[in-house]
Motif scaffolding. Structure first.
Motif, PDB file in Angstrom:
ATOM      1  N   PRO A  63      28.442  36.446  18.930  1.00 44.23           N
ATOM      2  CA  PRO A  63      28.865  35.277  18.128  1.00 44.23           C
ATOM      3  C   PRO A  63      30.187  34.680  18.621  1.00 44.23           C
ATOM      4  CG  PRO A  63      28.234  37.121  16.719  1.00 44.23           C
ATOM      5  CD  PRO A  63      28.332  37.655  18.110  1.00 44.23           C
ATOM      6  N   ALA A  64      31.038  35.545  19.176  1.00 43.90           N
ATOM      7  CA  ALA A  64      32.345  35.061  19.630  1.00 43.90           C
ATOM      8  C   ALA A  64      32.234  34.180  20.869  1.00 43.90           C
ATOM      9  CB  ALA A  64      33.258  36.250  19.931  1.00 43.90           C
ATOM     10  N   PHE A  65      31.193  34.381  21.641  1.00 47.64           N
ATOM     11  CA  PHE A  65      31.056  33.668  22.908  1.00 47.64           C
ATOM     12  C   PHE A  65      30.329  32.333  22.787  1.00 47.64           C
ATOM     13  CE2 PHE A  65      31.283  38.017  25.157  1.00 47.64           C
ATOM     14  CZ  PHE A  65      32.653  37.926  25.241  1.00 47.64           C
ATOM     15  N   LYS A  66      30.185  31.840  21.579  1.00 54.12           N
ATOM     16  CA  LYS A  66      29.491  30.559  21.402  1.00 54.12           C
ATOM     17  C   LYS A  66      30.285  29.408  22.007  1.00 54.12           C
ATOM     18  CE  LYS A  66      26.630  31.501  17.355  1.00 54.12           C
ATOM     19  NZ  LYS A  66      26.416  31.237  15.915  1.00 54.12           N
ATOM     20  N   SER A  67      31.584  29.425  21.791  1.00 53.07           N
ATOM     21  CA  SER A  67      32.425  28.325  22.283  1.00 53.07           C
ATOM     22  C   SER A  67      33.850  28.832  22.464  1.00 53.07           C
ATOM     23  CB  SER A  67      32.409  27.153  21.293  1.00 53.07           C
ATOM     24  OG  SER A  67      33.079  27.518  20.093  1.00 53.07           O
ATOM     25  N   VAL A  68      34.694  28.006  23.031  1.00 49.26           N
ATOM     26  CA  VAL A  68      36.101  28.376  23.178  1.00 49.26           C
ATOM     27  C   VAL A  68      36.722  28.578  21.800  1.00 49.26           C
ATOM     28  CG1 VAL A  68      38.367  27.547  23.920  1.00 49.26           C
ATOM     29  CG2 VAL A  68      36.389  27.225  25.407  1.00 49.26           C
ATOM     30  N   ARG A  69      36.338  27.728  20.865  1.00 50.57           N
ATOM     31  CA  ARG A  69      36.894  27.830  19.516  1.00 50.57           C
ATOM     32  C   ARG A  69      36.538  29.168  18.865  1.00 50.57           C
ATOM     33  NH1 ARG A  69      40.914  26.235  17.464  1.00 50.57           N
ATOM     34  NH2 ARG A  69      40.484  24.047  17.938  1.00 50.57           N
ATOM     35  N   THR A  70      35.253  29.546  18.929  1.00 45.75           N
ATOM     36  CA  THR A  70      34.845  30.817  18.300  1.00 45.75           C
ATOM     37  C   THR A  70      35.481  32.005  19.017  1.00 45.75           C
ATOM     38  OG1 THR A  70      32.833  30.942  19.677  1.00 45.75           O
ATOM     39  CG2 THR A  70      32.639  29.882  17.508  1.00 45.75           C
ATOM     40  N   LEU A  71      35.684  31.881  20.322  1.00 42.89           N
ATOM     41  CA  LEU A  71      36.309  32.969  21.072  1.00 42.89           C
ATOM     42  C   LEU A  71      37.784  33.109  20.678  1.00 42.89           C
ATOM     43  CD1 LEU A  71      35.797  35.159  23.157  1.00 42.89           C
ATOM     44  CD2 LEU A  71      36.315  33.505  24.970  1.00 42.89           C
ATOM     45  N   ALA A  72      38.453  31.971  20.520  1.00 41.07           N
ATOM     46  CA  ALA A  72      39.854  31.994  20.094  1.00 41.07           C
ATOM     47  C   ALA A  72      39.977  32.597  18.701  1.00 41.07           C
ATOM     48  CB  ALA A  72      40.427  30.576  20.120  1.00 41.07           C
ATOM     49  N   ASP A  73      39.053  32.228  17.814  1.00 43.97           N
ATOM     50  CA  ASP A  73      39.065  32.787  16.451  1.00 43.97           C
ATOM     51  C   ASP A  73      38.813  34.294  16.478  1.00 43.97           C
ATOM     52  OD1 ASP A  73      39.521  30.255  15.520  1.00 43.97           O
ATOM     53  OD2 ASP A  73      37.440  29.874  14.914  1.00 43.97           O
ATOM     54  N   PHE A  74      37.895  34.712  17.345  1.00 43.99           N
ATOM     55  CA  PHE A  74      37.569  36.134  17.481  1.00 43.99           C
ATOM     56  C   PHE A  74      38.792  36.930  17.952  1.00 43.99           C
ATOM     57  CE2 PHE A  74      36.161  39.596  20.322  1.00 43.99           C
ATOM     58  CZ  PHE A  74      35.417  40.362  19.438  1.00 43.99           C
ATOM     59  N   ILE A  75      39.491  36.389  18.932  1.00 47.67           N
ATOM     60  CA  ILE A  75      40.686  37.066  19.458  1.00 47.67           C
ATOM     61  C   ILE A  75      41.744  37.182  18.374  1.00 47.67           C
ATOM     62  CG2 ILE A  75      42.595  36.867  21.104  1.00 47.67           C
ATOM     63  CD1 ILE A  75      40.590  35.454  23.011  1.00 47.67           C
ATOM     64  N   GLU A  76      41.921  36.098  17.657  1.00 48.35           N
ATOM     65  CA  GLU A  76      42.920  36.093  16.594  1.00 48.35           C
ATOM     66  C   GLU A  76      42.571  37.105  15.504  1.00 48.35           C
ATOM     67  OE1 GLU A  76      43.571  32.231  15.001  1.00 48.35           O
ATOM     68  OE2 GLU A  76      45.027  32.906  13.515  1.00 48.35           O
ATOM     69  N   ALA A  77      41.281  37.154  15.140  1.00 52.84           N
ATOM     70  CA  ALA A  77      40.851  38.091  14.100  1.00 52.84           C
ATOM     71  C   ALA A  77      41.032  39.536  14.545  1.00 52.84           C
ATOM     72  CB  ALA A  77      39.382  37.821  13.745  1.00 52.84           C
ATOM     73  N   ARG A  78      40.695  39.826  15.801  1.00 51.37           N
ATOM     74  CA  ARG A  78      40.820  41.198  16.298  1.00 51.37           C
ATOM     75  C   ARG A  78      42.294  41.603  16.429  1.00 51.37           C
ATOM     76  NH1 ARG A  78      36.135  43.646  18.614  1.00 51.37           N
ATOM     77  NH2 ARG A  78      37.606  45.262  19.277  1.00 51.37           N
ATOM     78  N   ARG A  79      43.119  40.649  16.751  1.00 50.67           N
ATOM     79  CA  ARG A  79      44.547  40.969  16.877  1.00 50.67           C
ATOM     80  C   ARG A  79      45.175  41.282  15.529  1.00 50.67           C
ATOM     81  NH1 ARG A  79      47.219  36.410  20.781  1.00 50.67           N
ATOM     82  NH2 ARG A  79      47.491  37.705  22.626  1.00 50.67           N
ATOM     83  N   SER A  80      44.721  40.604  14.503  1.00 53.42           N
ATOM     84  CA  SER A  80      45.338  40.778  13.184  1.00 53.42           C
ATOM     85  C   SER A  80      44.682  41.877  12.367  1.00 53.42           C
ATOM     86  CB  SER A  80      45.303  39.448  12.409  1.00 53.42           C
ATOM     87  OG  SER A  80      43.959  39.013  12.270  1.00 53.42           O
ATOM     88  N   SER A  81      43.601  42.469  12.913  1.00 56.73           N
ATOM     89  CA  SER A  81      42.906  43.512  12.132  1.00 56.73           C
ATOM     90  C   SER A  81      43.539  44.883  12.385  1.00 56.73           C
ATOM     91  CB  SER A  81      41.429  43.550  12.516  1.00 56.73           C
ATOM     92  OG  SER A  81      41.272  43.894  13.873  1.00 56.73           O
TER      93      SER A  81
END
Lengths: 85, 195
Positions: A67-85
């Motif tokens: 799901p994270a690799f759908k677009s640059v936006r979803t990938l950026a959101d994924f990175i941000e979520a993993r960093r803050s978890s």
């Protein structure tokens, strides 16, 4: 801190050795695979390596990252979520 | 060559790769694949004269995929692991795949590791046995700086290619065929004996 999509686009271009394309030419919401940027399954694996190398994020199951690799936006959101978890 | 005709020949070096623009995918290929693709690129207009599934590809790589193998091995301690992209090029036949994909060639293919002399014989054989109507034959010689530290070969980055079709009505005379053949063989000799 939210990751800048321009920075992420530059890292995608660098890690995949994409020629004749600039970060500005990649739309935040455009699909990375298939019709959009035209990446393939090998590129997906290369992006997994890029995430670990640049952001310390380890994806052990490629399905987890799908799901994270759908677009640059979803990938950026994924990175941000993993960093803050 | 018994009854085959040299339609076109080409030779390229790493300088041509640096100036090449063959789409976004070109940059991820290993040097041998890039050279092979560039060497074949001028043949593209000729491919329309044949059915794509009747065009064969024969390739010889003098050093095999050793430059890429070394690069892959040297990346074993990289953060995040070895490059998946690089791994796909740790076979010399990867260049055949790149040529086939770009030009949609689905005929038979052969890959050799070593000097390129057998590729002409094999290309001719494919035509004579009617396994193909035309054949792309490519010879590559790549020795990276890292590889020179491991084997006693000088640094190199060259490729030459020839597109062979059946001789027959409409083709130029034997003189033209012979001249092109000599050019191609001179390229082979140059790649073998010079840096």
């Amino acid at each position: 801190m939210a990751i800048a999509t321009s920075e992420l686009k530059a890292k995608i271009i660098e890690s995949l050795n994409l020629q004749d394309i600039t970060p500005e030419q990649i739309e935040d919401e455009a699909p990375l695979f298939g019709a959009g940027l035209g990446l393939d399954s090998i590129d997906a694996l290369e992006l997994v390596v890029m995430l670990e190398k640049n952001y310390g994020i380890v994806i052990k199951d490629i399905e987890e990252g799908r799901p994270a690799f759908k677009s640059v936006r979803t990938l950026a959101d994924f990175i941000e979520a993993r960093r803050s978890s | 060559m018994s009854n085959a005709f040299i339609i076109a020949t080409n030779a390229v070096t790493s300088a041509d790769v640096a100036a090449a623009r063959l789409g976004t995918r070109f940059g991820r290929m290993d040097l041998a694949s890039q050279l092979s693709l560039l060497a074949v690129e001028p043949f593209a207009p000729h491919f329309d004269s044949f059915a794509r599934d009747r065009i064969a590809i024969v390739l010889a790589a003098r050093a095999g995929s050793l430059p890429t193998d070394v690069a892959y091995w040297e990346g074993r301690d990289a953060v995040g692991g070895l490059s998946p992209t690089l791994f796909t090029y740790t076979l010399p036949s990867a260049a055949i795949g790149e040529i086939a994909i770009r030009h949609r060639l689905t005929g038979p293919n052969l890959c050799f590791v070593g000097d390129g002399h057998e590729i002409l014989t094999e290309a001719d054989s494919l035509l004579q046995t009617n396994e193909a109507d035309a054949c792309v034959a490519v010879f590559t010689h790549v020795v990276s700086p890292a590889l020179t530290q491991k084997i006693s070969l000088p640094e190199a980055a060259h490729a030459c290619a020839v597109f062979i079709g059946p001789n027959g009505p409409g083709r130029a005379g034997f003189g033209e065929n012979r001249r092109d053949m000599e050019t191609f063989c001179a390229n082979l000799r140059a790649l073998k004996f010079t840096k």
